[in-house]
Design a protein around this motif. Sequence first.
Motif, PDB file in Angstrom:
ATOM      1  N   ASN A  35      17.157 -52.065-132.948  1.00  0.00           N
ATOM      2  CA  ASN A  35      17.258 -52.288-131.499  1.00  0.00           C
ATOM      3  C   ASN A  35      16.063 -51.710-130.745  1.00  0.00           C
ATOM      4  N   PHE A  36      15.026 -51.291-131.464  1.00  0.00           N
ATOM      5  CA  PHE A  36      13.825 -50.779-130.792  1.00  0.00           C
ATOM      6  C   PHE A  36      13.318 -51.828-129.801  1.00  0.00           C
ATOM      7  N   GLY A  37      13.175 -51.405-128.544  1.00  0.00           N
ATOM      8  CA  GLY A  37      12.734 -52.323-127.499  1.00  0.00           C
ATOM      9  C   GLY A  37      13.854 -53.145-126.888  1.00  0.00           C
ATOM     10  N   HIS A  38      15.041 -53.134-127.517  1.00  0.00           N
ATOM     11  CA  HIS A  38      16.123 -54.024-127.096  1.00  0.00           C
ATOM     12  C   HIS A  38      17.016 -53.443-126.012  1.00  0.00           C
ATOM     13  N   THR A  39      17.071 -52.124-125.885  1.00  0.00           N
ATOM     14  CA  THR A  39      17.949 -51.533-124.876  1.00  0.00           C
ATOM     15  C   THR A  39      17.647 -52.120-123.507  1.00  0.00           C
ATOM     16  N   LEU A  40      16.372 -52.198-123.188  1.00  0.00           N
ATOM     17  CA  LEU A  40      15.973 -52.802-121.910  1.00  0.00           C
ATOM     18  C   LEU A  40      15.818 -54.312-122.038  1.00  0.00           C
ATOM     19  N   ALA A  41      15.458 -54.809-123.224  1.00  0.00           N
ATOM     20  CA  ALA A  41      15.154 -56.229-123.392  1.00  0.00           C
ATOM     21  C   ALA A  41      16.329 -57.132-123.019  1.00  0.00           C
ATOM     22  N   HIS A  42      17.544 -56.769-123.442  1.00  0.00           N
ATOM     23  CA  HIS A  42      18.691 -57.616-123.119  1.00  0.00           C
ATOM     24  C   HIS A  42      18.892 -57.704-121.614  1.00  0.00           C
ATOM     25  N   ALA A  43      18.658 -56.604-120.924  1.00  0.00           N
ATOM     26  CA  ALA A  43      18.781 -56.617-119.463  1.00  0.00           C
ATOM     27  C   ALA A  43      17.647 -57.417-118.829  1.00  0.00           C
ATOM     28  N   ILE A  44      16.429 -57.268-119.355  1.00  0.00           N
ATOM     29  CA  ILE A  44      15.272 -58.008-118.840  1.00  0.00           C
ATOM     30  C   ILE A  44      15.470 -59.505-119.035  1.00  0.00           C
ATOM     31  N   GLU A  45      15.983 -59.885-120.195  1.00  0.00           N
ATOM     32  CA  GLU A  45      16.195 -61.301-120.517  1.00  0.00           C
ATOM     33  C   GLU A  45      17.061 -61.984-119.463  1.00  0.00           C
ATOM     34  N   ILE A  46      18.125 -61.298-119.054  1.00  0.00           N
ATOM     35  CA  ILE A  46      19.024 -61.860-118.049  1.00  0.00           C
ATOM     36  C   ILE A  46      18.411 -61.786-116.659  1.00  0.00           C
ATOM     37  N   ALA A  47      17.820 -60.633-116.319  1.00  0.00           N
ATOM     38  CA  ALA A  47      17.282 -60.428-114.974  1.00  0.00           C
ATOM     39  C   ALA A  47      16.109 -61.348-114.669  1.00  0.00           C
ATOM     40  N   GLU A  48      15.230 -61.562-115.648  1.00  0.00           N
ATOM     41  CA  GLU A  48      14.024 -62.354-115.419  1.00  0.00           C
ATOM     42  C   GLU A  48      14.122 -63.764-115.979  1.00  0.00           C
ATOM     43  N   ILE A  93      13.934 -64.992-119.080  1.00  0.00           N
ATOM     44  CA  ILE A  93      12.831 -65.281-119.993  1.00  0.00           C
ATOM     45  C   ILE A  93      13.366 -65.276-121.429  1.00  0.00           C
ATOM     46  N   PRO A  94      12.629 -65.866-122.376  1.00  0.00           N
ATOM     47  CA  PRO A  94      13.095 -65.881-123.773  1.00  0.00           C
ATOM     48  C   PRO A  94      13.309 -64.480-124.320  1.00  0.00           C
ATOM     49  N   HIS A  95      14.225 -64.383-125.274  1.00  0.00           N
ATOM     50  CA  HIS A  95      14.589 -63.086-125.842  1.00  0.00           C
ATOM     51  C   HIS A  95      13.380 -62.322-126.363  1.00  0.00           C
ATOM     52  N   GLY A  96      12.533 -62.974-127.146  1.00  0.00           N
ATOM     53  CA  GLY A  96      11.389 -62.283-127.741  1.00  0.00           C
ATOM     54  C   GLY A  96      10.394 -61.781-126.720  1.00  0.00           C
ATOM     55  N   ALA A  97      10.221 -62.539-125.626  1.00  0.00           N
ATOM     56  CA  ALA A  97       9.334 -62.089-124.546  1.00  0.00           C
ATOM     57  C   ALA A  97       9.911 -60.834-123.891  1.00  0.00           C
ATOM     58  N   ALA A  98      11.246 -60.818-123.732  1.00  0.00           N
ATOM     59  CA  ALA A  98      11.904 -59.629-123.175  1.00  0.00           C
ATOM     60  C   ALA A  98      11.766 -58.439-124.128  1.00  0.00           C
ATOM     61  N   VAL A  99      11.796 -58.699-125.435  1.00  0.00           N
ATOM     62  CA  VAL A  99      11.609 -57.634-126.428  1.00  0.00           C
ATOM     63  C   VAL A  99      10.212 -57.034-126.310  1.00  0.00           C
ATOM     64  N   ILE A 100       9.218 -57.886-126.105  1.00  0.00           N
ATOM     65  CA  ILE A 100       7.831 -57.405-125.936  1.00  0.00           C
ATOM     66  C   ILE A 100       7.751 -56.457-124.741  1.00  0.00           C
TER      67      ILE A 100
END
Length: 362
Positions: free
Chosen positions: A247-260, A262-269
């Motif tokens: 889940n490295f990078g994912h704690t915020l990524a899942h929230a970013i994915e919904i908020a912005e 954008i595709p999951h992998g872009a949110a992971v970046i």
Amino acid sequence: MKTITVTAKSGKSRLLINEKLKNLHKYCNIDETIIIMDKNIARLYGNSFNDFKTIIIDGSEKNKNIETVVNIYKKLLEFSCDRHSFIVGIGGGVVTDITGFVSSTFLRGIRYAFVPTTLLSQVDAAVGGKNGVNFMEIKNIIGTFSQPDFVIIDTDVLKTLDKKEFISGIGEIIKCSIISGGEFFDLLVNNLHNVISEFGKNLLPENALAWNKEGNLLSYFIEESLKIKADIVEKDEKEEGLRKVLNFGHTLAHAIEIAENIPHGAAVIKGIKFSCDFSTKEGFLDIEENKKITSLLEFTGVSLSLGIKTEQDKIKETLAHDKKKKGDTIDFIFIKNIGDIFISNIKIEKVMEAIDDMCINR
């Protein structure tokens, strides 16, 4: 073709790397098999599966919900499926997640397999046995753990991806390389720019790695990512400890994915960048190591900022409902060095403060 076997408590799964989509019939009984297929994949490859019973779905994130699952249950009943039936999901991560969830719950569980058709699903969603659907805008909040019988990884199907989806998959590969460190990370630093620039022209440069005789540079990155994930899943299938590092990078990524949106992998970046900056802020990650990772992330062309304030507020709101939180705390994945990731249970409020702080400083 190369095979990686994942042996977990819920069963064994074979990852068939560089096998072909057209060879699916070799691994299942056509009369007993039902295919759940993304509508875009059906348009491109559907004629190859006319002998199979097929359910076509919209593989977009908005359809990854209980309503879609119920509609599939109805179709399975129409097909008179029983416990000898076999289900194959062909499509991206949404299709494989839905297929795994349906197969794990229909008739209390029937056998299934995947043919992931996006880079993201090949290195992440289709591997590891986590299957789930979204509910009330919370990602994968309803789900199961069970292993597919096999996963066919056919890199030829990636030629039909648009660049945004290709980059999304690269995000998960970068994550795996940071977790692994060593040669994998160094090869990505030295070659990622070329792989991305070749996309759409000569997608899979055959001579990119002379020693990788069975594939090409992208195949190598996929294989290494799968080895890392398989090793971790075998040791901790149900994410009770070690698997949380994925889940490295994912704690915020899942929230970013919904908020912005954008595709999951872009949110992971973007999430990886946040995790690195948060780790540096807490005194764990050296600034120079942070810069090395940031340079790699920049190759993708994804903006590393957290967007405008309304998006930041949405990120914090979504984070407050993350399925991995425990009361007012959450397991956050920090980094000390490339190849040295660790888990720390911290107050969610501390993550919120870091979001505000980093948004001000960027």
